[in-house]
Structures are given as C-alpha cells and as structure tokens.
Design a protein around this motif. Sequence first.
Motif: not given
Length: 138
Positions: A72-75, A78, A81-82
């Motif tokens: 889980d995590g905020d935008s 994410n 990570k992308f």
Amino acid sequence: MAGLPRYLIACLDSGRLAILAIMVSGGIVLQFLACALYNNWWPMLTALMYVVLPMPLMFFAGSNSSSLMSADGDSWVNFTKFLTGVSVVGSIAIPSILKHAGIIGWGALAMELSSFFIFAVVILCFLQTNNDDDYSYF
C-alpha cells in the motif's frame, strides 16, 4: 556476531562496504569496456539509465524508505515504483535493442548485461546491509 568486539564489527562492516564499492567499480569498467573494445560508443546509452534510476527515489520517495517495500502507498510512492521499474527495464532493453538493430555485437551485449547484473547485486546487497540491525554503531 554478538560476541565480537565493536571495533571488529565496525571493521567487517567497512570491509563489506569496500567490497560493494569495488563491485560498482567493476560494473563501471565493464560498461566502458563494452564501448571501448568494440570501438562503438552506443552502449553508453545504458549509463544514462543508471543516472536516471535513483532520481525518482530521491525526488518522490521521501525519507520513509520502508514505504517502498509495502504494497500500500500513496500515489507518489506508486509513481516512484513505476519510474524505477521503467529505468530498470530500460537498462536491459537499450542494449538488447541495439543488438537487435545490429549496432553492437554479442560481446558488447554480454558486457552490458553483466554490468547491469553487477549493479543489481550491489544494490540488493547494499539494501540488505542497511536493513541489518547490527550496522548501527551507536
């Protein structure tokens, strides 16, 4: 390692970091050899991805690095990570595409991919070193 004196533990940890630094140097040498031995500097495009790779982590991850390992995590996490994944895939894809296009040879491709493998092992070992509880001297 609980029974060892603190100075010996500090020496072993310093040695571990020295080995990681030597491995990074070896990866950089392989990167340059892939270009210099075959007199073709196109494989140096991969070095651009190595420079871009830590940028999302520095700009978007913040100080809490444990949030990167959770599901889980905020935008922003994410997005980090992308972008990191794009950089990792680009580090493998650039030499592969150059080989497919006939711009570089098999030897340069092997050196580029082995350089990437060395960098990946060093990063994983460094993360493991930072996660050790015994690494703190205080």
